[in-house]
Design a protein around this motif. Sequence first.
Motif, PDB file in Angstrom:
ATOM      1  N   ASN A 152     -30.699  80.115  37.038  1.00 10.85           N
ATOM      2  CA  ASN A 152     -30.932  80.999  35.893  1.00 10.85           C
ATOM      3  C   ASN A 152     -30.492  82.439  36.177  1.00 10.85           C
ATOM      4  OD1 ASN A 152     -32.969  81.789  37.659  1.00 10.85           O
ATOM      5  ND2 ASN A 152     -34.503  81.994  36.047  1.00 10.85           N
ATOM      6  N   GLN A 153     -30.116  82.740  37.399  1.00  8.51           N
ATOM      7  CA  GLN A 153     -29.716  84.090  37.792  1.00  8.51           C
ATOM      8  C   GLN A 153     -28.290  84.381  37.289  1.00  8.51           C
ATOM      9  OE1 GLN A 153     -31.839  86.283  39.599  1.00  8.51           O
ATOM     10  NE2 GLN A 153     -33.269  84.686  38.966  1.00  8.51           N
ATOM     11  N   VAL A 154     -28.132  85.506  36.639  1.00  5.94           N
ATOM     12  CA  VAL A 154     -26.833  85.883  36.077  1.00  5.94           C
ATOM     13  C   VAL A 154     -25.755  85.924  37.166  1.00  5.94           C
ATOM     14  CG1 VAL A 154     -25.554  87.745  34.935  1.00  5.94           C
ATOM     15  CG2 VAL A 154     -27.833  87.099  34.110  1.00  5.94           C
ATOM     16  N   SER A 155     -26.075  86.474  38.335  1.00  6.00           N
ATOM     17  CA  SER A 155     -25.081  86.572  39.413  1.00  6.00           C
ATOM     18  C   SER A 155     -24.645  85.194  39.899  1.00  6.00           C
ATOM     19  CB  SER A 155     -25.617  87.401  40.578  1.00  6.00           C
ATOM     20  OG  SER A 155     -26.801  86.817  41.105  1.00  6.00           O
ATOM     21  N   VAL A 156     -25.564  84.248  39.956  1.00 12.64           N
ATOM     22  CA  VAL A 156     -25.233  82.875  40.363  1.00 12.64           C
ATOM     23  C   VAL A 156     -24.366  82.221  39.292  1.00 12.64           C
ATOM     24  CG1 VAL A 156     -26.195  80.576  40.841  1.00 12.64           C
ATOM     25  CG2 VAL A 156     -27.312  82.619  41.773  1.00 12.64           C
ATOM     26  N   GLN A 157     -24.776  82.356  38.045  1.00 14.56           N
ATOM     27  CA  GLN A 157     -24.013  81.773  36.939  1.00 14.56           C
ATOM     28  C   GLN A 157     -22.596  82.321  36.902  1.00 14.56           C
ATOM     29  OE1 GLN A 157     -26.523  82.849  33.661  1.00 14.56           O
ATOM     30  NE2 GLN A 157     -27.979  81.184  34.066  1.00 14.56           N
ATOM     31  N   ASP A 158     -22.457  83.634  37.006  1.00 10.49           N
ATOM     32  CA  ASP A 158     -21.129  84.253  36.950  1.00 10.49           C
ATOM     33  C   ASP A 158     -20.259  83.809  38.120  1.00 10.49           C
ATOM     34  OD1 ASP A 158     -21.936  85.526  34.641  1.00 10.49           O
ATOM     35  OD2 ASP A 158     -22.214  87.493  35.598  1.00 10.49           O
ATOM     36  N   ALA A 170     -24.785  75.434  50.015  1.00 14.35           N
ATOM     37  CA  ALA A 170     -26.079  75.651  50.655  1.00 14.35           C
ATOM     38  C   ALA A 170     -26.162  77.067  51.211  1.00 14.35           C
ATOM     39  CB  ALA A 170     -26.300  74.619  51.761  1.00 14.35           C
ATOM     40  N   GLY A 171     -25.089  77.520  51.832  1.00 11.44           N
ATOM     41  CA  GLY A 171     -25.061  78.880  52.371  1.00 11.44           C
ATOM     42  C   GLY A 171     -25.188  79.926  51.286  1.00 11.44           C
ATOM     43  N   LEU A 172     -24.502  79.717  50.174  1.00  7.86           N
ATOM     44  CA  LEU A 172     -24.582  80.672  49.068  1.00  7.86           C
ATOM     45  C   LEU A 172     -25.987  80.705  48.491  1.00  7.86           C
ATOM     46  CD1 LEU A 172     -23.148  82.706  47.271  1.00  7.86           C
ATOM     47  CD2 LEU A 172     -22.622  80.833  45.728  1.00  7.86           C
ATOM     48  N   PHE A 173     -26.615  79.539  48.318  1.00  6.70           N
ATOM     49  CA  PHE A 173     -27.979  79.508  47.793  1.00  6.70           C
ATOM     50  C   PHE A 173     -28.931  80.233  48.740  1.00  6.70           C
ATOM     51  CE2 PHE A 173     -26.794  75.482  45.339  1.00  6.70           C
ATOM     52  CZ  PHE A 173     -26.532  76.199  44.193  1.00  6.70           C
ATOM     53  N   LEU A 174     -28.731  80.089  50.048  1.00  6.75           N
ATOM     54  CA  LEU A 174     -29.591  80.784  51.010  1.00  6.75           C
ATOM     55  C   LEU A 174     -29.394  82.292  50.935  1.00  6.75           C
ATOM     56  CD1 LEU A 174     -29.390  78.453  54.132  1.00  6.75           C
ATOM     57  CD2 LEU A 174     -31.340  78.812  52.618  1.00  6.75           C
ATOM     58  N   ILE A 175     -28.153  82.710  50.757  1.00  8.81           N
ATOM     59  CA  ILE A 175     -27.856  84.142  50.649  1.00  8.81           C
ATOM     60  C   ILE A 175     -28.486  84.715  49.385  1.00  8.81           C
ATOM     61  CG2 ILE A 175     -25.997  85.806  50.217  1.00  8.81           C
ATOM     62  CD1 ILE A 175     -24.251  84.001  52.063  1.00  8.81           C
ATOM     63  N   LEU A 176     -28.408  83.949  48.294  1.00 10.90           N
ATOM     64  CA  LEU A 176     -28.924  84.433  47.016  1.00 10.90           C
ATOM     65  C   LEU A 176     -30.433  84.307  46.894  1.00 10.90           C
ATOM     66  CD1 LEU A 176     -26.173  82.970  44.696  1.00 10.90           C
ATOM     67  CD2 LEU A 176     -26.492  85.372  45.300  1.00 10.90           C
ATOM     68  N   ALA A 177     -31.052  83.449  47.690  1.00 10.73           N
ATOM     69  CA  ALA A 177     -32.491  83.191  47.580  1.00 10.73           C
ATOM     70  C   ALA A 177     -33.346  84.457  47.659  1.00 10.73           C
ATOM     71  CB  ALA A 177     -32.929  82.178  48.639  1.00 10.73           C
ATOM     72  N   PRO A 178     -33.076  85.404  48.570  1.00 13.40           N
ATOM     73  CA  PRO A 178     -33.931  86.601  48.617  1.00 13.40           C
ATOM     74  C   PRO A 178     -33.905  87.425  47.333  1.00 13.40           C
ATOM     75  CG  PRO A 178     -32.658  86.399  50.626  1.00 13.40           C
ATOM     76  CD  PRO A 178     -32.132  85.367  49.661  1.00 13.40           C
TER      77      PRO A 178
END
Length: 129
Positions: free
Chosen positions: A78-84, A12-20
């Motif tokens: 779908n974000q490359v950084s999230v996938q990697d 959840a924390g990672l998704f919040l960080i990546l959301a912006p």
Amino acid sequence: MKVAYTISVSLAGLFLILAPSVGSGETRDPSEYFFQESFNDLAEEAEIAREEGKTGVLVMFETDDCPWCERMKDTVLNQVSVQDYFRHHFRLIGLNTDGDALVTGFDGVEVSETEFALAHNRVRATPAF
């Protein structure tokens, strides 16, 4: 159970960080670049993860008609950084909470995706990790 909670909080924390940054980077199809092929044997997946030096297995519970699941796939997964990031740290398995495919849990018991989600993991809403 405490480990799963810790991982959920971290996700959840990672998704919040990546959301912006959503929408600002390169995207790829999550079906191909996020989730990995699996025979749904979670103990086997855990062994593969261990051999690859990964943290563990991450399961996404979803349904075919879930708008929030689609939104998660279309805006985050779908974000490359999230996938990697997640492929580097986890084996990534998608399970359908309405599905009939067999899943072998970490306990070695083989059940349908639906029973695994509802009875074994108490998933009541999707998406859930």
